[in-house]
Design an enzyme around this catalytic site. Structure first.
Site, PDB file in Angstrom:
ATOM      1  N   ALA A   1      -4.650  -2.216   2.062  1.00 49.98           N
ATOM      2  CA  ALA A   1      -4.347  -1.165   3.160  1.00 49.98           C
ATOM      3  C   ALA A   1      -4.275   0.054   2.486  1.00 49.98           C
ATOM      4  O   ALA A   1      -4.060   0.347   1.177  1.00 49.98           O
ATOM      5  CB  ALA A   1      -2.738  -1.499   3.491  1.00 49.98           C
ATOM      6  N   ASP A   2      -4.608   1.155   3.348  1.00 49.96           N
ATOM      7  CA  ASP A   2      -4.349   2.610   2.907  1.00 49.96           C
ATOM      8  C   ASP A   2      -3.214   2.907   2.300  1.00 49.96           C
ATOM      9  O   ASP A   2      -2.438   2.339   2.667  1.00 49.96           O
ATOM     10  CB  ASP A   2      -5.053   3.486   3.892  1.00 49.96           C
ATOM     11  CG  ASP A   2      -5.556   4.753   3.258  1.00 49.96           C
ATOM     12  OD1 ASP A   2      -5.467   4.957   2.201  1.00 49.96           O
ATOM     13  OD2 ASP A   2      -6.448   5.456   3.970  1.00 49.96           O
ATOM     14  N   TRP A   3      -3.152   4.060   1.801  1.00 49.83           N
ATOM     15  CA  TRP A   3      -1.787   4.742   1.131  1.00 49.83           C
ATOM     16  C   TRP A   3      -0.652   4.692   2.079  1.00 49.83           C
ATOM     17  O   TRP A   3      -0.733   5.042   3.313  1.00 49.83           O
ATOM     18  CB  TRP A   3      -2.038   5.909   0.842  1.00 49.83           C
ATOM     19  CG  TRP A   3      -1.119   6.567   0.000  1.00 49.83           C
ATOM     20  CD1 TRP A   3       0.176   7.096   0.472  1.00 49.83           C
ATOM     21  CD2 TRP A   3      -0.979   6.889  -1.304  1.00 49.83           C
ATOM     22  NE1 TRP A   3       1.129   7.802  -0.427  1.00 49.83           N
ATOM     23  CE2 TRP A   3       0.431   7.508  -1.848  1.00 49.83           C
ATOM     24  CE3 TRP A   3      -1.777   6.537  -2.555  1.00 49.83           C
ATOM     25  CZ2 TRP A   3       0.588   7.877  -2.912  1.00 49.83           C
ATOM     26  CZ3 TRP A   3      -1.148   6.861  -3.823  1.00 49.83           C
ATOM     27  CH2 TRP A   3      -0.294   7.526  -4.127  1.00 49.83           C
TER      28      TRP A   3
END
Length: 742
Positions: free
Chosen positions: A269-271
């Site tokens: 997952a992205d930030w």
């Protein structure tokens, strides 16, 4: 994955000492299952957790086995400390150490959009390998790049991280980066899956709405190319695609990515993307956000900590099957084994700095910067600088001596004092020809006053040539830097007009991460060179090009708009029922501006000139079956009829005038780089698999229709030389088939 892993280990063998104990001979899958069988639920969740280096950091979390990967531990000392702590945990599992290596670690290369202007996949691969070697030297083993998003709206700040508006070029250069990072010792991550660049209004993090056919034809092909090249990971987008956040979309992350596209690596997952599911309004609380993300197909949570906090209890409560957690952990462990982390000691910090900014890396960064430069205008052959006519140069503009802007955003560990500015490069090169340099910037970076204009005008009046360095600062590009305008900040256009008013010839060097509105600059400057944000060695690269030591060969990877109101603006438009006719109100266009770009996709001038011959279709019988050619072959002669050696960037575009659905007027399907001496003729040869002639239906079915097509060859998307050919038998590839994945 095992084949890929061997490539990665070979790439980093020179950077660190490999120690392979006897147990390494045991099959990797056996070692993974042995570890998995010993893990508690909390330790499993720890392997799925990525944390950032923050001021408040619980070092004991490493010893407890609660961390599987880190980001922003970006020097050898921090990496060694974190990895040593992780290895002191009960199971001794080493860390994935990641960072956004977008255009370099310490030696900074041009940004990806600028690298794309080279149209040179081999150079892009070599640059990524060099960036990987520097990163591996300080213990990094994972990069959150390349960005495979096709960038269509220049208002979007992250356009600088992409590789342009075309899916074919983006795909080829994405694959080159994946291969280069592997050569240099880094695992790669394709981002952001999927449709991230289609944000409304060019606003970072806004919603995206993408038709299924557009998803398959435009946004997915570069990811397919990256997967085929061996990408290790895929990152989710922070956005909602057609109303569903990608991080919680099982149809996209599992159905599309894993089943249809065949990706078997790690999904991260992205930030804070898992935590953001509550903000998106699809999760009531943190536990539901963690549950939805994992069940959608996310293996690793970046920085929100929700997997660690909630997955064990979600499993115990029966809301998540433990088998789903186990499968995610297996993918994390496979990447760690593939990188050889279990069989390698903690990074030795001694000597790590000596492997950075090495001469060979700087030389490659300079080569890359030269290849990225795009000559947009050169009236009366003002360039290259002629020392017989030019004895004094006035250098003006706020970015001539701005090292930090030249380094650009997403700079890894790059430092401004490492960079050679354009002014410094010009001073050194001019001195070699006995030419004097006067520097008068005229204004500061924000250019909000005219107090220094007079000094710049005076310097211009004394000079034989003015080099004006203007454009956008670094903070107008990158994540969180979307802009509603494409104008230069401050009073730069007034400054340019003032120095041009002296009557002295002006060579304008434009800096920035994207094309900008040039206004009257094309009338005020005889020559215009797009320099982007060229990195550590940008100054010498610009100077060598202005003086003719290097012949510019860069080509625009995006269409250059006249005004921001044209956006999004791309070359691959549909014909429409009322195609644009200049001066006709009732056709596609505007009443106050041309709908055409100022400079087309693929455009770029040289100090020499090239002529393109008529293309020849070598394969007359295209289709399926033993009687037909499976690959389209086209060739065309290219002649350098100028007085200098130079590089021709021959481009092949295909079109299907009549089809089952309206097709783009042109689609790039090939590039040939020809280095030709003055008077030399070379042959540009292109090979295009017949499957690349097709389009996708909404469900992902690939369709190649029988019928008439045309091949166009030239130096940009307005290529006028063309030839027809026929596909004699068409075919369809169902979703998930080998054909449909290509």
């Amino acid at each position: 994955m095992r084949r890929l892993a061997r490539g990665i280990v070979r790439g980093i063998a020179g950077a660190v000492l490999l120690i392979v104990p006897a147990r390494a001979a045991e099959p990797v899958e056996h070692r993974i299952e042995a570890l998995l069988s010993r893990m508690t639920l909390e330790e499993k969740a720890g392997q799925l957790t990525l944390i950032s280096h923050e001021p408040i950091l619980d070092l004991d979390s490493f010893r407890r086995g609660e961390v599987g990967a880190v980001i922003n531990f970006n020097n050898a000392g921090l990496v060694a400390q974190a990895d040593r702590l992780a290895r002191s945990s009960r199971l001794g599992i080493p860390l994935l150490v990641g960072l956004d290596i977008v255009h370099g670690y310490r030696t900074i290369f041009p940004l990806p959009l600028a690298m794309a202007a080279s149209f040179d996949a081999g150079l892009v691969r070599r640059a990524a390998a060099a960036q990987g070697r520097e990163s591996a030297a300080v213990g990094l083993n994972w990069t959150f790049s390349p960005m495979a998003d096709v960038t269509r709206d220049l208002r979007w700040g992250r356009v600088v991280e992409g590789l342009g508006e075309d899916p074919w070029l983006t795909g080829r250069l994405t694959a080159a980066q994946v291969e280069g990072f592997r050569d240099g010792g880094l695992a790669s991550t394709l981002k952001h899956f999927a449709g991230y660049s289609a944000v409304l209004g060019g606003r970072d993090y806004d919603a995206t709405f993408v038709a299924p056919t557009e998803l398959h034809d435009l946004h997915l092909p570069p990811f397919r190319d990256g997967i085929r090249a061996g990408a290790d990971a895929v990152m989710t987008a922070l956005t909602a695609l057609n109303g569903v956040p990608t991080t919680a979309d099982p149809a996209l992350m599992t159905g599309m990515l894993r089943r249809q596209m065949g990706f078997s690596g790690l999904v991260v997952a992205d930030w804070q993307a898992v935590a953001s599911l509550t903000k998106h309004g699809v999760a009531r609380d943190e536990a539901e956000a963690a549950r939805k993300a994992l069940l959608a197909g996310v293996d690793m949570d970046m920085t929100s900590g929700l997997f660690l906090r909630h997955l064990p209890e979600e499993v115990r409560a029966g809301r998540i099957p433990e088998s789903a957690v186990d499968e995610a952990v297996r993918r994390v462990l496979r990447l760690k084994f593939g990188l050889g982390l279990f069989d390698r000691p903690v990074i030795d910090t001694a000597g790590a700095e000596e492997k950075l900014l090495r001469p060979e890396t700087r030389n490659l960064a300079r080569e890359a910067a030269r290849a990225s430069l795009v000559l947009l205008q050169n009236r009366e052959d003002l360039l290259p600088v002629n020392p017989a006519k030019v004895r004094r140069i006035a250098v003006v503009g706020p970015f001539a001596d701005s090292a930090w802007d030249q380094v650009g955003p997403h700079e890894g560990a790059g430092q401004e004092w490492d960079a050679v500015t354009i002014l410094a490069g010009l001073r050194e090169r001019a001195a070699a020809s006995g030419i004097a340099i006067d520097f008068a910037p005229g204004c500061g970076r924000v250019c909000d006053g005219r107090a220094e204009f007079s000094e710049a005008v005076a310097a211009a009046a004394r000079a034989d040539l003015v080099v004006a360095v203007m454009g956008e600062p670094r903070d107008r590009s990158g994540e969180g830097s979307s802009s509603a305008t494409l104008s230069w900040p401050g009073l730069q256009h007034e400054l340019l007009a003032a120095v041009a008013g002296t009557g002295k010839p002006v060579a304008l060097v434009v800096v920035g991460g994207r094309p900008t509105e040039l206004g009257n600059a094309l009338e005020q400057a005889q020559a215009v060179l797009m320099a982007w944000l060229p990195g550590t060695e940008g100054g010498p690269a610009v100077a060598e090009t202005l003086f003719g030591d290097a012949n510019p060969s860069g080509r625009l990877p995006v269409s250059w708009p006249r005004r921001v109101g044209q956006l999004p603006l791309t070359y691959d438009v549909l014909p429409g029922g009322r195609p644009h006719i200049p001066g006709s109100r009732w056709t596609m266009g505007y009443v106050d501006e041309s709908p055409l770009p100022l400079f087309p996709f693929g455009y770029g001038l040289s100090y020499t000139r090239f002529a393109y011959g008529e293309p020849e279709v070598v394969t007359p019988h295209l289709g399926v079956g033993d009687r037909y050619d499976a690959v389209l072959e086209v060739r065309a002669d290219v002649t350098n009829y100028g007085t200098r050696a130079g590089r021709a960037v021959a481009q092949l575009y295909l079109s299907q005038p009549v089809a089952g659905r309206s097709r783009p007027k042109r689609l790039l399907k090939g590039v040939a780089l020809l280095d030709l001496a003055s008077g030399e003729t070379g042959t540009a040869s292109f090979r295009v698999p017949t499957r690349d002639l097709g389009y996708h239906e909404p469900d992902g079915t690939l369709v190649v229709e029988a019928g008439a097509y045309r091949a166009h060859v030239g130096g940009d998307a307005v290529a006028t030389r063309s030839a027809g050919f026929t596909v004699e038998t068409g075919w369809r590839g169902p979703p998930g088939s080998d054909e449909a994945r290509r």
